[in-house]
Every structure is written in C-alpha cells, then in structure tokens.
Scaffold this active site. Sequence first.
Site: not given
Length: 363
Positions: A19-22, A24, A136
Amino acid sequence: MDDALVLKKRGYTLGIRLGEGSYAKVKSAYSDRLKSNVAVKIINRRKAPVDFLERFLPRELEILAVLNNRYIVKTYEIFETSDGKVYMIMELGVQGDLLEFIKFRGALPEEVCRKMFRQLSLAVKYIHDLEIVHRDLKCENLLLNKDFNLKVSDFGFSRRCNYDDDGQLALSKTFCGSAAYAAPEVLQGIPYNAKVYDIWSMGVVLYIMLCGSMPYDDSNVKKMLRVQKEHRVDFPRGKHVPADCKDLLYRMLQPDVSKRIEIDDILDHPWLQPSKQKKDCESCSKSSSKIDTKGETKADSRNESRRGLRADTDDEFDSEVLDEGKAEKKGFKSHCTEPTPTRAAGNRRKSSQKVKETIEEGD
C-alpha cells in the site's frame, strides 16, 4: 538512502508493495532473524504534514511500543534514518484484511463471526484497560494471520485517554476515521468519549461480518445520520440473525452514548460466550457448507465489485472451521460504499467517505 539497502543492513530483504499514501508506504519483507515475512511501514517525515509529525506520529510510536496482545499486530522494531525516514517492522497479515476476506467470500457463518468478533473484543478490552483508544476501527484495519485469527492494526489515530481532576474522561475533539464506521456524535462534530466511539465502530464491523453489507448507506451522510439517530438497524431480506446477536448489535449501534454497551458487557453478552462457540464448532465440523480457504485471495479482488465491501486458546480458530468448502466471490449490496485501499499507510483521503479531520489543541 535506498529503502532496500537500509533494510538489508538490518537483516530484511524488501519485497512487494502492499500500500502507499502521500507520505508513507507499506511493503513486505523477509526477516533473517525471525525467519518469516513481515510488513514494513515507511514514513517520510519530509513529506508528512506538520500536525501528523507533531501529534499523531509520536502518539502512534509511543503506543505501539507498549502493546503486546495476541489479537493486535505485533511491532518488532522501529528505527529512523538520518534522512528523515521512519521504519516500522510489523507482523504481516498473510491472509489479507477482513474487508478482502468478506468481499471474496461474502457474509460469514455465524460461528466464524462469533470467533472473530470475540478476538476483536478482547483486543479492544486490552487497549481500553490501558486507557488507549483506537478511533479508526474498520474492516480494512483488521488483518488475518495464517490461521485466520484477527489482528487489530493501524494505530495512526490512536491516543491515550486523559482524565480531569474529577476523574471524568476528557472528551476527544479530533473527528477522525471513516464515515461508514463513525458514530453519530462524531458525524455531528460533538466532542465524544473515544472508548464509546470504538464500540460503535465494532458494531458496524460485526454487522458487516454477519450480513456482507454495510448497516448504513453513507453515500448521503445527512440521511445516514437521521437513520442512526432513530436507532434503526435493518437487515438484508432473507438474512437470519439470531435474536441474541441482534440484541448485541442494537446495543452497540445505540445513538445515545449514555446507553451504548461497554466492552466488558460485550464480552459478557450471551451471544459471545465460548460455550456457544464450542457448540457451533461441533455443528460446523458436521456441516458440508464450510468456507474454502485453500484458494488464495486474489490481489485484485477488491476491484471486482466497485460498489461494496465485500485471551484464551478457546478464542483461536480450529483449522477445520475454515476449511474444505465452497466460496463464491460476492460483492456487497448496492448500497455499500466503495472499498478503500487496504494496508495503505498515510492514505487519509479527503473525500465524502471520510469524516472531516478537525484538529484542535489538546486532543
């Protein structure tokens, strides 16, 4: 320095991206020391927002360092490099997350729901006893190990509870999480008891496990909030949910926070008792309609239905419960939300599916 090189020096062979975010990303890796695969969460401080660096990341790192429970993803090691990258070496959910599991197989048998939900309840009981809240809880953040036992992950919004001079729990003012799992008080922007918020999210998770669909349609948050405040919990036509299980769901999805069930009462609830699990497991072993876990979950299974989801040793799964049966790939019902990326660290998307993140001092 290259991530692969950094990790290699510490005994890890970097694998595929999960997975990848902005700011991390999460990748798999092989640990020479553990002789097994692990998950590596890599956070780039130079790309992360200030509020995350000053508040959320320190909380997450401090909390992960103290957690030690069989139903919470283990953190093996945390280290940082001089170029501002934080590496978190964690237990890998080899069977994926609960969202993928349900999307691939549809609604789960009652005995499987009971077993998994008891594991979730024990994990929440553990963190609440430590005066820690998750904030969460959702299917994407519940991973499954090789034996399909549940593990709570992603403590990015977690925090320690604070109490005032009178011993009253200080209310949270950070409105975070996913709208589909958010309690009415959070959706309304009312300062909230975060432990009680976790309970509501647990209720949504249990409903999804039992029914293979969301309890509320979050495509219209205002309408969803009205339904929630009326204490309406509707079940799919033709779906049999036992009366004691419905009672537990109604008490978790209670809009009145003063009446919402607490974690100790959840664990004591008749539907969740181990004696009932034992009877279910015995009947399950005689049943021909078991879940098939021999076929691996496809990496792209999340995209097959764009409009849907898809303690004690007694709390662990008997391998026979999830073996030798047939499974159909089922999407969630049309009123469900589009799946969000799983195991994607740092991916706090600004969309109608997310609760507005209002950051206030002291929370």
